[in-house]
Each structure stands twice: as C-alpha cells, then as structure tokens.
Scaffold this motif. Structure first.
Motif, PDB file in Angstrom:
ATOM      1  N   LEU A   1       0.836  -1.194   0.000  1.00  0.00           N
ATOM      2  CA  LEU A   1       0.000   0.000   0.000  1.00  0.00           C
ATOM      3  C   LEU A   1       0.873   1.247   0.000  1.00  0.00           C
ATOM      4  O   LEU A   1       0.622   2.203  -0.751  1.00  0.00           O
ATOM      5  CB  LEU A   1      -0.922  -0.034   1.227  1.00  0.00           C
ATOM      6  N   LYS A   2       1.934   1.247   0.809  1.00  0.00           N
ATOM      7  CA  LYS A   2       2.794   2.430   0.891  1.00  0.00           C
ATOM      8  C   LYS A   2       3.503   2.676  -0.438  1.00  0.00           C
ATOM      9  O   LYS A   2       3.619   3.816  -0.888  1.00  0.00           O
ATOM     10  CB  LYS A   2       3.811   2.256   2.029  1.00  0.00           C
ATOM     11  N   ALA A   3       3.962   1.595  -1.066  1.00  0.00           N
ATOM     12  CA  ALA A   3       4.635   1.749  -2.359  1.00  0.00           C
ATOM     13  C   ALA A   3       3.662   2.276  -3.409  1.00  0.00           C
ATOM     14  O   ALA A   3       4.009   3.138  -4.216  1.00  0.00           O
ATOM     15  CB  ALA A   3       5.217   0.410  -2.817  1.00  0.00           C
ATOM     16  N   ALA A   4       2.430   1.789  -3.360  1.00  0.00           N
ATOM     17  CA  ALA A   4       1.440   2.211  -4.361  1.00  0.00           C
ATOM     18  C   ALA A   4       1.088   3.689  -4.183  1.00  0.00           C
ATOM     19  O   ALA A   4       0.987   4.439  -5.157  1.00  0.00           O
ATOM     20  CB  ALA A   4       0.193   1.335  -4.262  1.00  0.00           C
ATOM     21  N   ILE A   5       0.904   4.117  -2.940  1.00  0.00           N
ATOM     22  CA  ILE A   5       0.541   5.515  -2.676  1.00  0.00           C
ATOM     23  C   ILE A   5       1.638   6.453  -3.179  1.00  0.00           C
ATOM     24  O   ILE A   5       1.361   7.512  -3.737  1.00  0.00           O
ATOM     25  CB  ILE A   5       0.286   5.727  -1.163  1.00  0.00           C
ATOM     26  N   ARG A   6       2.890   6.020  -3.013  1.00  0.00           N
ATOM     27  CA  ARG A   6       4.027   6.845  -3.426  1.00  0.00           C
ATOM     28  C   ARG A   6       3.981   7.133  -4.922  1.00  0.00           C
ATOM     29  O   ARG A   6       4.317   8.228  -5.364  1.00  0.00           O
ATOM     30  CB  ARG A   6       5.326   6.111  -3.075  1.00  0.00           C
ATOM     31  N   ASP A   7       3.561   6.143  -5.717  1.00  0.00           N
ATOM     32  CA  ASP A   7       3.666   6.270  -7.171  1.00  0.00           C
ATOM     33  C   ASP A   7       2.363   6.620  -7.877  1.00  0.00           C
ATOM     34  O   ASP A   7       2.340   6.645  -9.106  1.00  0.00           O
ATOM     35  CB  ASP A   7       4.165   4.941  -7.774  1.00  0.00           C
ATOM     36  N   SER A   8       1.261   6.822  -7.129  1.00  0.00           N
ATOM     37  CA  SER A   8      -0.032   6.856  -7.815  1.00  0.00           C
ATOM     38  C   SER A   8      -0.909   8.005  -7.357  1.00  0.00           C
ATOM     39  O   SER A   8      -0.762   8.508  -6.246  1.00  0.00           O
ATOM     40  CB  SER A   8      -0.805   5.554  -7.559  1.00  0.00           C
ATOM     41  N   GLN A   9      -1.866   8.365  -8.201  1.00  0.00           N
ATOM     42  CA  GLN A   9      -2.879   9.341  -7.812  1.00  0.00           C
ATOM     43  C   GLN A   9      -4.098   8.667  -7.197  1.00  0.00           C
ATOM     44  O   GLN A   9      -4.871   9.293  -6.500  1.00  0.00           O
ATOM     45  CB  GLN A   9      -3.293  10.162  -9.032  1.00  0.00           C
ATOM     46  N   PHE A  10      -4.281   7.366  -7.528  1.00  0.00           N
ATOM     47  CA  PHE A  10      -5.361   6.611  -6.885  1.00  0.00           C
ATOM     48  C   PHE A  10      -4.971   5.146  -6.750  1.00  0.00           C
ATOM     49  O   PHE A  10      -4.132   4.655  -7.525  1.00  0.00           O
ATOM     50  CB  PHE A  10      -6.687   6.760  -7.649  1.00  0.00           C
ATOM     51  N   VAL A  11      -5.530   4.508  -5.739  1.00  0.00           N
ATOM     52  CA  VAL A  11      -5.269   3.082  -5.526  1.00  0.00           C
ATOM     53  C   VAL A  11      -6.598   2.396  -5.205  1.00  0.00           C
ATOM     54  O   VAL A  11      -7.372   2.889  -4.381  1.00  0.00           O
ATOM     55  CB  VAL A  11      -4.283   2.839  -4.354  1.00  0.00           C
ATOM     56  N   LEU A  12      -6.864   1.291  -5.896  1.00  0.00           N
ATOM     57  CA  LEU A  12      -8.016   0.437  -5.569  1.00  0.00           C
ATOM     58  C   LEU A  12      -7.512  -0.734  -4.748  1.00  0.00           C
ATOM     59  O   LEU A  12      -6.600  -1.443  -5.186  1.00  0.00           O
ATOM     60  CB  LEU A  12      -8.616  -0.141  -6.841  1.00  0.00           C
TER      61      LEU A  12
END
Lengths: 424, 424
Positions: free
Chosen positions: A53-64
């Motif tokens: 989750l932390k890696a995804a938030i770093r690289d993205s404007q949205f996460v599902l």
C-alpha cells in the motif's frame, strides 16, 4: 489519472482463486482514459499489505484495494490499513445503523466481533454505499485517493461502475479520449497476424496494437488516445478497415462483447434461418456457447446431446448398422446425426459433432482428438474429419469453435472449409 | 523457498485478458511447500518491468517472470531484463539451431528481426527447453533464481510442472510438507460457514482455514504445513471430519479436482443409474457441465436442448395444450419435459429445466430468474419453482447447480429439497 490495483487474499496468492475482479476494474478504468500501471496480489498478511500500500501511494494518484473487508476471521484489511497509514480505527455510524437495521429485520443479534469487524474503519473513511455493511469506503491520504472495495466480484463491479469511475472522471477533466476496438480471429497464428499487421505498428504514435491469444482465438486490439473522441475514433476506423481487408473470413467477431456465436446468429437471422445441433463428445457445449448470447432463441432451435449410441439411434435416427460398421465416431455417423437433427427440428441447417475428446477412448486408427463435424443445409450434407490437439477441455473448445466457424463461413462466403483446416 | 511472480503484458494490465497463468503457477508452487508473497502484473513498459524485477529480486529467493518472450513487436521482455539487470544480450546457440531447423523444415527464411528477438538472451541464461524457440530460460542473479517463461498458458504450465518445481524442490530440502484439502459447499452463505467453523480457526497454529466464494459455491480450504507429510495429513483428516459433520448435505464435492457433477456421477454409478436431461433456458449448459467430467459417458445418456416450443412438443412430447394453457415456463411443462426425457432415453432418472434467464422475457407474474426444475425418477415426478437472482450468466449457473444438487441430494439423502431453496 494514474493508479494501481491491490487485491488482497490468501485464496488469490495461493492460486486457488483466479483474480478476475482486478481485470474487470482495470478494463473499465482503462476504457475511461485513466491508466493502471500495476496490479498486485498479496496474501492476508498485515506486513505485505502495508508494504504494498505504501509503495502504491508513493507512485499513484489513486489506488483500488479489494478484499478482506468482510466479517470472517481472515478479513484483516481494515486493521492492516490503519496500521500501514498510522490512522486510528473509528466507529462508522452509517455502518452501525445498517447492522442494527439488519438485527431488527432478522430478529437476532450479531456478535461483537462481527460488529467490530464491519463498523471500525480507518479515520477519514467515507462509505461508498450508505445502505450496506462491508460495502467499501474511500479516503484521501497524502494526495492519493484510496478506494477500499469488497472482493466479491458482483459488489466490486457495481462500485467500480457506479462510484469510482464517476469520481475519477470528475477529478481528471483533462484525460484523453480513448477509442478501442477488438477483433477476434480464428484459424491464424499470433505470429502470422503480427507479421501481416506490421504497417499498423508504425502508423501513428497514438495507436497501439495488441495481440492476445484467447484460446482458441487470437484477439487483436486497437487503442487510440487522443484529445477529442472524434480523432481517436477516426484512427480506430481507419485501422479497422486495414484489419478487415487483411483477414476477412478469419475475423469471427468484431467488438469486445461480440462472439463467434453472436456473429453467426446475425448471419442466420438476416437470412431468416434457424439452426439445430446434434452433439456427442461436446456434451452440450455447443448449445451452451450458442445460448450464452442473449436473443439466441430467435435463431437457435435445439441441440440434441446424444452421448450414448442408443440415444443417437433413437433421437436422431442414426442406423444401428452405420454405428456397427463405421463406429459412432465416423463420417457416416456424423452425417446421419446432422440429417437427423435437421429432419426432426425442421431447422434450415444443422451441425453434428461426434468425436473422441479424451483422455481415454482413443485408438491407433482414431486417436484422442479425432472429431467428425457434419453440416446439413441447402441440398448439402457435408462432413470433415479433424484432429484437434490438447487436453479434453481444449479439444471440446476447438470442436465447438470449428463447427460454428464452418457454418458461419458457409453462410457468408460460401466457402466449404472452416478456419481450422480438416485433416482430409 | 520464498518467491514472487511477475506477469508482463498490456493485455493483462488493461484488463482485456485475465491473468490465469500466475494463479496456476502459484497453486502448484504453494502445494509443493514453497511460498509466493506477491503476484504483480505490469504492462509492456521497460521502466515498469525494471522497477518490478529489481524490487522482487531484493525480497525473494526466486522470481517467475512470464510473458513478452515471443517474436512480435510488443514482446520486449528480453531487452527490458538485460537493461534492468545490466546484462548484455548474447546469441543463444541452442535457440539459433532450433530456428535454423525450422527454416529447413518449412523451406523459408525467418526475418532478421524474428531471429534477433528469439535468440538474443541476457548473458548467463540457460534455456528451459533445448528443442524450442521462445520457450523460456533461467538465470541466477544476486543469489536469486529468475525463471523467464512464455505467457501462453499451455507452455507456462508445462514448464512450471516439469522444470521449475523440480528445481525449487532440489534447492530447498528443508521445505515443510503441505497437506491441502478443499470442500465445495452450495446453499450456505460464506458468513454462516465461517461462524460454524470458528473452532477450527484456533485449533492448531499450523492449520489455515480459508473461505472463498466461487460462484455459485463457497469453497473451504484447509492447509497444514508440518515437518512430516504424515503429521500434516493427520491434521487435515481431523479437520475434514469436523467439516463433514457440520455441513453434511451442503458439501457438493471434496477435493480441488472434484465437482458437483463428478460427485453426482459417483452416486449414479454406484446405484447403476444413468441420467438424461431436457434443457430450455440453460441451452446445453447442464450437459456441458456434466460432460466436462471425464468418464461421464458411463452415467450420462443425453440432454435434449429444446429452445423452441415446437422442439419441446416434438422431442419431448410436451402437449401443445400444456404450453398453451400454462406457458412454456411452468410446472406443468417442466414435468412433461422430465417425463419425456426419461421415457425417450429409458434412463433411470431425468432432470428438466425451463425458465427465464433474461435479460428480456420476464413478466410481472414470472419475472426474470423464474425457473422450474423437474425431476423424474423412481415413481416420482417432482417439480419446484425457483427465483434466481443476478445476470443471465448467474441465473443459468444457479439453475444448473441447483438441478444437479437436487438430484444428488435425492439419491444420497432422500431429501426432496435442493440446497438452494425453492420459492414454494
């Protein structure tokens, strides 16, 4: 908008359940002009969920994030998320209200564990569905929009379409217009198709051509991203014309929702024809494939699934001598089955299938994969022998595809050969 | 051994194709006692592949990378990997030899681009299949084993079973023994099943219980990891006894490869019975479901798919008056269809289905989802009316499951009610 999808569940990471929901979400998001850069599956492990989750938030404007929201003991998403984002879990009043309503309706109390699991959400969460429990929520964290969704396909799909896409679209007014077109081909290899379409690959930088074997077909997808819908559509239309000219009769369907069966249905309907079928080794798969298209009752009359020899004789009037002399798997039996199905149904055309799908039942003369397909229509009674490769499942799928493709080609092109060539 | 899976392809990240191959690989690796911590899908983008691969190598003892090895223009894995790992691409002589053999066999030359794509592999690569092109390779990098596999399901599955598992097993002699058992249930909610199995969750720390809705069933999986195979099996056997005692008739199949159809087949075979079917709105799906089990010819005689009213009358002897007065979707028609199928086939029992799968065709009286299922066996002619929820696909699947489950229950328990309860 650029985003990622994280699917949580031991059933997914251990391969017991295939991750279809992420594909559904990705397809819808992609078609709306947003971009998914990664789909990640992790197990029901707080540490793995946190790291992901932390890696995804770093690289993205949205996460599902999907899965793990339910009341059962392996549902740990809320706790893992609160831990990962350092947010307290607080009681959500809307969810508690729904639980109390349900208790009144069913006349018994939910356990404390059940209530806690469903109603304690990370601080800042807004529920997606005011009238449901465990129905998902969203929150904004460090500039990224996080959407938490149930893993159950039907619920996730509803939320993606009704809640998430409108939200993403409203956040990103500048997104490009995406036009998309899929062609489904049968009877040509992926390499051959790719070579034939070399020119399209350097046509226009905004046009992407993809090649995907979707057994037993190869799908070619065209995607164009442009500033206006008209421009994107124009490129797709021009490229579609090239594909139609190159592959003609090998195109069994146009469009993601179209299928060989629906294409065949259109051909039959436009000629005022109805078809029937007689199946042996496919056991009803042809009928099931045909009738998965809504509206097929307009052009499909019946399929007679005669698994036993006796059924072939009784139902279809195949003569016992034919089966005795030539065998149940033979040109002669296939022809009599097709003629029988046509006679009984009074349909304008009939397909018959008899073969050996395996894994048992093959012989030196007629190895596993040997299938006879017959067509009865107009003044013709036609039969071909095929040798299909693969597992029982693959042989049955190739048989149904070839049988339907042969009839489609006959109607449209008058060509007597199906896309998958017979052995003689 | 702890590892990750990376699946590469625009068709996967855009959701057009579902990532079934990673699930297959994960399931096999997990069953062999190794651990997959993450499955990641990325598009055909060198930067994304690089980032993903480097992160995976950092955390894992092995990584499976699938897709993008072929000769078409969107196959970029070899180049992306060489770039990510800073390894030169060098010509692989075994692959070149195979290409030359193929050129001789087919009597024409492959293009330079084709040869380069397939034969230039990252330095240190050993091919998995000495007799194939684009067939995958492996290399060791910073202590991790990297396996590169074709994305085509059949090829990937073969390599996982024949090459990768033996390799992983030989590297890790200390791995635990994993015993696994799956129960497939129909007619109970996931929450209910979870609550009933609460005791199992705290039974033994080496036992894991998972709950997975696999429409229209809920699957319960038991997994035990122990130092010896005997100990692992003992825990699974004890837990299985608990599940059997709790759920009895709701268990439609035991074992990952078993299905409701195969369970029903065993029941029929042990009683020396053969079944037949008459289908309307399921269009052959019951027959296809039943005959997807190898060996079903021993207990399945035929399915008569009568989509039109005329077919119901001609094939099954349903009286025109019955259809006129009560409608094609009615108890009366279902009963006559079942009786007809049994009479014609001389099978010991017959199932008949008639209903409205939608999306069109519903009425106030008989909304979409209304299905009548009839059973004819012994001296009984039984019929129930159901109202199934969901899409056309879901209604058809629920119908087939309920019909087969009803017959299974009747044979084993003498109970007249199927798992999914009728509306009256």
């Amino acid at each position: 908008m650029k985003g990622q999808i994280i699917a949580i569940g031991d059933e997914l990471i251990s391969g017991r359940v295939v991750n279809t929901t992420s594909s559904f979400a990705a397809a819808r998001i992609f078609s709306a002009g947003h971009k998914i850069t990664r789909i990640t599956v992790v197990g029901d492990s707080p540490d793995d969920i946190k790291q992901c989750l932390k890696a995804a938030i770093r690289d993205s404007q949205f996460v599902l994030i999907s899965g793990g929201l339910g009341p059962t003991s392996d549902d740990i998403t809320n706790e893992a998320v609160a831990h990962a984002l350092d947010l307290p879990l607080v009681e959500n009043h809307q969810v508690m209200e729904q639980i109390r309503n349900a208790e009144r309706r069913f006349g018994h109390s939910a356990s404390e564990e059940f209530k806690r699991k469903l109603s304690m959400l990370p601080k800042g969460a807004s529920v997606l569905e005011p009238n449901g429990c465990a129905a998902g929520y969203w929150l904004k964290y460090q500039g990224a929009y996080l959407f938490f969704l149930p893993g159950v396909p039907e619920q996730l799909e509803k939320h993606v379409v009704q809640k998430i896409l409108p939200k993403l679209n409203s956040l990103d007014q500048e997104r490009p217009f995406v036009a998309l077109k899929v062609f489904k081909l049968f009877g040509l290899s992926e390499t051959r198709i790719n070579m034939d379409l070399e020119e399209l690959q350097t046509w226009d930088s905004s046009l992407k051509v993809g090649y995907y074997p979707v057994f037993p077909e190869v799908h070619v997808s065209l995607t164009a991203s442009m500033k206006t819908a008209e421009k994107a559509q124009k490129i797709i239309d021009d490229a579609s014309a090239v594909i139609r000219a190159k592959f003609q009769e090998f195109i069994v369907a146009e469009g993601q929702d179209a299928s060989l069966a629906s294409t065949l249905g259109e051909s039959l309907k436009s000629r005022g024809m109805v078809m029937a079928a007689a199946e042996s080794c496919t056991g009803g798969l042809l009928g099931a494939t045909v009738t998965s298209a809504p509206g097929s009752s307009e052009w499909f009359d019946r399929s007679i699934v005669t698994y036993s020899n006796r059924a072939k004789e009784q139902e279809l009037g195949v003569s016992p001598e034919t089966i005795e002399v030539h065998g149940a798997v033979s040109s002669e039996t296939a022809l009599e089955m097709a003629a029988g199905a046509r006679r009984i149904s009074s349909a304008e055309c009939a397909i018959a299938i008899t073969g050996i799908a395996g894994p048992e039942g093959g012989s030196g003369d007629k190895p596993v994969g040997t299938v006879f397909i017959a067509l009865a229509l107009d003044n013709h009674n036609l039969v071909h022998r095929f040798l299909f490769p693969g597992s029982r499942r693959e042989i049955r799928m190739l048989t149904v595809e070839t049988a339907l493709d042969w009839l489609r080609r006959y109607l449209v092109y008058g060509s007597l050969l199906p896309g998958y060539k017979p052995v003689f």
